[in-house]
Each structure stands twice: as C-alpha cells, then as structure tokens.
Design a protein around this motif. Sequence first.
Motif, PDB file in Angstrom:
ATOM      1  N   THR A 179      17.192  30.564  -8.161  1.00  9.97           N
ATOM      2  CA  THR A 179      17.212  29.156  -8.903  1.00  9.97           C
ATOM      3  C   THR A 179      16.657  28.408  -7.579  1.00  9.97           C
ATOM      4  OG1 THR A 179      19.499  28.798  -7.811  1.00  9.97           O
ATOM      5  CG2 THR A 179      19.199  29.500 -10.479  1.00  9.97           C
ATOM      6  N   ARG A 180      16.136  26.946  -7.999  1.00 10.12           N
ATOM      7  CA  ARG A 180      15.656  26.229  -6.799  1.00 10.12           C
ATOM      8  C   ARG A 180      16.685  26.159  -5.576  1.00 10.12           C
ATOM      9  NH1 ARG A 180      11.914  25.503  -4.613  1.00 10.12           N
ATOM     10  NH2 ARG A 180       9.969  25.824  -5.646  1.00 10.12           N
ATOM     11  N   PRO A 181      17.830  25.776  -6.056  1.00  8.74           N
ATOM     12  CA  PRO A 181      18.811  25.472  -4.853  1.00  8.74           C
ATOM     13  C   PRO A 181      18.981  26.918  -4.092  1.00  8.74           C
ATOM     14  CG  PRO A 181      19.798  24.485  -6.912  1.00  8.74           C
ATOM     15  CD  PRO A 181      18.454  25.285  -7.277  1.00  8.74           C
ATOM     16  N   ALA A 182      19.132  27.866  -4.750  1.00  7.07           N
ATOM     17  CA  ALA A 182      19.592  29.267  -4.024  1.00  7.07           C
ATOM     18  C   ALA A 182      18.004  29.604  -3.241  1.00  7.07           C
ATOM     19  CB  ALA A 182      19.402  30.524  -5.010  1.00  7.07           C
ATOM     20  N   LEU A 183      16.989  29.303  -3.698  1.00  5.80           N
ATOM     21  CA  LEU A 183      15.615  29.582  -2.896  1.00  5.80           C
ATOM     22  C   LEU A 183      15.694  28.444  -1.617  1.00  5.80           C
ATOM     23  CD1 LEU A 183      13.078  31.195  -2.749  1.00  5.80           C
ATOM     24  CD2 LEU A 183      11.937  29.408  -3.987  1.00  5.80           C
ATOM     25  N   ALA A 184      16.414  27.208  -1.843  1.00  8.49           N
ATOM     26  CA  ALA A 184      16.396  26.475  -0.797  1.00  8.49           C
ATOM     27  C   ALA A 184      17.106  26.691   0.358  1.00  8.49           C
ATOM     28  CB  ALA A 184      16.604  25.250  -1.462  1.00  8.49           C
ATOM     29  N   LYS A 185      18.283  27.489  -0.022  1.00  5.37           N
ATOM     30  CA  LYS A 185      19.271  27.995   0.901  1.00  5.37           C
ATOM     31  C   LYS A 185      18.587  29.323   1.640  1.00  5.37           C
ATOM     32  CE  LYS A 185      23.542  26.691  -1.472  1.00  5.37           C
ATOM     33  NZ  LYS A 185      24.536  27.119  -1.959  1.00  5.37           N
ATOM     34  N   THR A 186      17.690  29.890   0.823  1.00  2.00           N
ATOM     35  CA  THR A 186      16.971  31.271   1.678  1.00  2.00           C
ATOM     36  C   THR A 186      15.822  30.986   2.583  1.00  2.00           C
ATOM     37  OG1 THR A 186      17.752  32.359  -0.381  1.00  2.00           O
ATOM     38  CG2 THR A 186      16.408  33.713   1.244  1.00  2.00           C
ATOM     39  N   ILE A 187      14.948  29.858   2.000  1.00  2.00           N
ATOM     40  CA  ILE A 187      13.758  29.583   2.966  1.00  2.00           C
ATOM     41  C   ILE A 187      13.655  28.036   3.198  1.00  2.00           C
ATOM     42  CG2 ILE A 187      11.398  29.903   3.042  1.00  2.00           C
ATOM     43  CD1 ILE A 187      11.278  31.904   0.888  1.00  2.00           C
ATOM     44  N   ALA A 188      13.533  27.738   4.611  1.00  2.00           N
ATOM     45  CA  ALA A 188      13.413  26.442   4.710  1.00  2.00           C
ATOM     46  C   ALA A 188      11.969  26.248   4.702  1.00  2.00           C
ATOM     47  CB  ALA A 188      14.107  26.123   6.050  1.00  2.00           C
ATOM     48  N   TYR A 189      11.326  24.965   4.514  1.00  2.00           N
ATOM     49  CA  TYR A 189      10.016  24.713   4.556  1.00  2.00           C
ATOM     50  C   TYR A 189       9.599  23.461   5.256  1.00  2.00           C
ATOM     51  CZ  TYR A 189       5.394  23.495   2.380  1.00  2.00           C
ATOM     52  OH  TYR A 189       4.053  23.134   2.308  1.00  2.00           O
ATOM     53  N   LEU A 190       8.672  23.568   6.180  1.00  2.00           N
ATOM     54  CA  LEU A 190       8.115  22.454   7.030  1.00  2.00           C
ATOM     55  C   LEU A 190       7.040  22.342   6.540  1.00  2.00           C
ATOM     56  CD1 LEU A 190       8.735  20.745   9.371  1.00  2.00           C
ATOM     57  CD2 LEU A 190       7.887  22.112  11.076  1.00  2.00           C
ATOM     58  N   PRO A 191       6.719  21.217   5.509  1.00  2.00           N
ATOM     59  CA  PRO A 191       5.378  21.049   5.051  1.00  2.00           C
ATOM     60  C   PRO A 191       4.339  20.455   6.101  1.00  2.00           C
ATOM     61  CG  PRO A 191       7.118  19.656   3.664  1.00  2.00           C
ATOM     62  CD  PRO A 191       7.844  20.064   5.111  1.00  2.00           C
ATOM     63  N   GLN A 192       3.129  20.300   5.885  1.00  2.00           N
ATOM     64  CA  GLN A 192       2.120  20.020   6.584  1.00  2.00           C
ATOM     65  C   GLN A 192       2.160  18.422   6.524  1.00  2.00           C
ATOM     66  OE1 GLN A 192      -1.421  21.658   5.124  1.00  2.00           O
ATOM     67  NE2 GLN A 192      -2.892  20.620   6.882  1.00  2.00           N
ATOM     68  N   GLY A 193       1.644  17.909   7.611  1.00  2.00           N
ATOM     69  CA  GLY A 193       1.654  16.370   7.757  1.00  2.00           C
ATOM     70  C   GLY A 193       3.086  15.750   8.159  1.00  2.00           C
TER      71      GLY A 193
END
Lengths: 340, 258
Positions: free
Chosen positions: B68-82
Amino acid sequence: MTHPSLPQRSSPPRTILLLLLGLLAIGAAGASLLFGPVSLAPARIMAALMGQGDPIATIILWDLRLPRTLLGLMVGGILGLAGAALQGYLRNPLAEPSVLGTSNAAALGAVAALYFGLSEIHPAILPLLAITTALLSLILLVFLDGKSNSALSLILGGIAVGTLAGAAISLSLNLSDNPFAAMEIMTWLMGSLENRSYDHIFIAAPCVLIGMVLILWDRKALDALTLGEDGAASLGINLARTRLRLLIGTAIGVGGAVAVSGTIAFVGLIVPHLIRPFTDQSPSAILVPSAIGGAVLLTLADISVRIIPTSNELKLGVVTAFLGVPIFLAHLIRQRGMWQ
Amino acid sequence: MIRFSNLSVQQSRTPILAGVSGHIPRAQLTGIIGPNGAGKSTLARALLGLLPSSGDIAINNQPLGTFTRPALAKTIAYLPQGQMLHWPLSVERLISLGRLPHLGPLSRIQPSDQQAIIWAMEQTGTLPLRSRCATALSGGERARVLLARALACQSPMLIADEPLASLDPGYQLDVIALLKSQSEQGMTIACVLHDLGMALRYCDHLILLVDGKILSHGSSEQVLTSANLAAAFGIDADIDHHAKTLSINGRTLSEPTQ
C-alpha cells in the motif's frame, strides 16, 4: 546521549489562536443577535432566548436573527475552510473556493430558478437547483481533469467550468425580457443573508457539514504537498483520492453555501492569509482557524450591512469585497517579503 | 534489496526505459549514473511506484504492487530532485513531514517521532537551523535540510535523485559522506549522480544507464571502465581504481578533499 525534547512550539500558540478565534466567533454571533434594523434592548433578547420574551422579540430573535446568524457562521466557515484547503492543495496563495468554478455553477442554478420563475413555486427550489448545478459542474470538472494529478490542470479546468457558468448567467441577464427577474437575479448574485429561514439552514447545513468533513480529511496530505506531488506520494499520500475528496468536499460545501447566500467574494481568499502568520505556516495548521475566521468575518460583515443606514440594505457580497480589498492589501504589503 | 527485471517506462509513446533489469543491494550505496536523458530519474521514480511501468519490481522479495502507499512510504524514503518548497515552514516543521507515514489520520507527533526528527537533524548538522525558515536557507543548507526530511522517515531504504546537484564541493562531500555512512549503518541507498569521481570514490555498486538501457551494472571496477565511459559519455577516461582517481581526456580530475 540524551536528546533535548522538541519544544512544542506549535501547540500552545495554536490553542490560544483557536481559543481567541472561538471567543471572537461567540462575540460576533452574540452581536449578530443583538443588532438589526429593529433595535431591541439586550434584556428583551435575553428574555426571548430564555423563552420568556414578548412575542415581537421572540419572533425577531428566533425566526429572523438566529437563522441569519447561523447561516452567516456556516457560510463563512465553509468559505474560509475551502479557501485554506485549496490554497494548500494548489500551492497557490491566490486560490479561493471559486477557483473550481463551483460558486459560479451554483449561482447559475439559482439564476435559472429565478429566470424561469421556479423559485415562486417553493423557496427551497432555488437552493436545491443551485446545489444540483454545483454537483453537475463537479462532474464536468472531474471529466475535464481526467487522471491528472497536477495543480495546473485543475485550475485550468476550474476556469473553464466557472467561465462557462458565468457566461450562462450573463446570457440569462441578456435574454431576460422581464426587468424584475433581471433585477432579482442581479440582487441575488450580490449575495445576502436577508430573509433566510430554517428551510435554508436545513438545506445548507448538511452540505456544509459533509464538505467540512471531506476537506479536513486530507489535512496531512496538504502538508505533504509542500514537498511537491512526488514528495507527497513518496510519503504515502494517495494523490488521486485526496484530489477527489477535496473536489467533492468543496463542491458540496461551497455549492450548499452559495445556494443559500449567493456569491460572496473574498472571504475564502483573505481569511487564510490573515490566519497564516499566526500559525506555523503549514497548510494543515490554517484549516480550522480559517473556518472559524471565515465565520467571524462573514458574521461581522453581515452585522455591518444591517446597521449601516442606506436606503436599500447593502448586499453582503458587496461589503465583503469592499472590506476585503483593503485588509488584503494591508496584509500583502506587510507580508511582501514572504512571497519573493 | 530492490530487484527490478524487464522494467519499461513509456512517456507519450517514447520509451524512456527499455526493459532494464538489475538490483539495488542491501546496506550499500548504489550510484545510478549515465548521461543526461539516459533515464536515471525515471528509474528512481519507477522503483518508487511514482510512474506507470511494466515489468517486475520487488522490494525485499515482495512485489511492489502488493505494497500500500503508506507501507511503501515506511519502507523507502525518497529525496526528489530540486529544492522547491511551497510554504515557508520552519526547518523543524519541514523535517517533521518525514514522519507523516508513521502518523495515523488523527495522531500528532509523538515523542518517538521527535527522537527521529532530532536524530535526522543531528546526522545532517541541521540542528542549529531548526527554527529558521526553510525557504530562506542557502542552497547547501536547504539540501541538507531536505535530506534530513528524508532521513526522518527512518525507513530502511532511501532513493535520492541528484542529492549533490547545485551544491558546492564542500557540501557535496558532506552529503555523499553522510549517505555513505548511512549505508554502512545498514541503510539501502540508491542515488542518481552526475559526478563520476564521487561515484568512483563513494559508491559500492553502480548502475550505468545509456538511452534507457543498462550498459553496465556492478562494482565500480566493473562499471567504470574506459570502454564503458567512452560508450556512455563519449569521453576518453582513464581510471585508477586503486588510487580512486579518474582522468578524462588526459586531465586528472582534481578530487575535492576533506
């Protein structure tokens, strides 16, 4: 190593802010019950409130001023809340509830009721038709918007829907061969809470309530969008659902409000700007304060239309626009540094 | 560990990634390198499920589609460009956004969340900035604050898209060294990089993308070869894997030193 615990910087001022706004709202509502074209001594109002007043005071209070006050609080509340949520969602400080075109669409429904004389049949037909057109405009907007998640496509779709509804309103004024109907349409478009009854409350209240719940649902998503759409999605936000809830909430809430009050400019735009400096600036922090602030501002504006002596009662939308612009400009000049 | 196989992404019928396969190994720093337009950011975003893609992606052997989106968010953090920030939040408030995946719909920041926020600020040296306004920071400060925001998730994995872009050499070293030390402490990190010297010196594992395909994949000895760099960038490069130096077209890159 022991960590210093984070100071709860946001919490105490937020409590104080909500408390102050709550007191202001109670004060404004009280004043709205006290002031009107017929001057009634506070003692007579109090007696009527307790159910022991004379018949005239009782009718004025319970059938005229109370519904008007409640509607003012509701309409102002949803306009302030929707404005704050849309500014957060679109990440645009110029956003306001009418940006989705819902206000114009609701107005079109009301205008149609006046134009075809349907409002003569039953007073509830006008607001019901207004809500219907607001919902139809939402369907059109969702269709135009497709599967996009971008703020820009929503703004463009909203402009298209709003302009179309505005053009249809102009057309009705253009074609109206009855000057009284045209006058009635113009007057309605200026926005007012005059002569509203409990019927109007029963129509508006559920819409405003549903709208508020749907808008408040996604307050954390609004915060996450500070980091952009990808940033928010990577924080676990389902952007498509957030967008849909916000669209439906705004359409139903603002549609229901405009249906009973007519279009009221500027409240949804300025209230979030006035509230923001007293918060931590995050989109979620301004939602509830903006709802209360909108309720206060609209109630005060409605009191002023009642006590400013003019030959015709001033229209609420006219007053909010006139009040709004100087407040807004003063605020912008003070905050100029923030938007560079 | 993130595995992807036969991963393809199309944007308006133009293939951006054409059936790439590879993996991001556990507890290592993986660099995604390649020329402009090779599909580096697209690969990063596809691994996070931010783009519609075909093919298979598995995170710790679990298919991406089952998260699920929240489960994925707890697994991988993302630092977007910019570095675009839309509201002038305080640094601390901004970093606290990293805790959103851990918060319920009605819950507020808990003491454990505060610990994570403080930890992220300590790791990135942003504790002194905590009450500053995030939109008023310098580029270098803001990059570290945004990295702190991503670290505050305390997820086991991090995907960073060009975390060194627009930083001066000192801050570049700070940030890559920080990512390296996080990977040594067990975090699985993939980052899109432009600087081949940084890739050579800091990355445990490299993915070299060219025109939406993987040209080479593996350790820096395997990937950073003269032949690969000539094919990918059209440069004549000479790499000394022992001394960790890289010379391009006969000129040795002067590596920034700490």
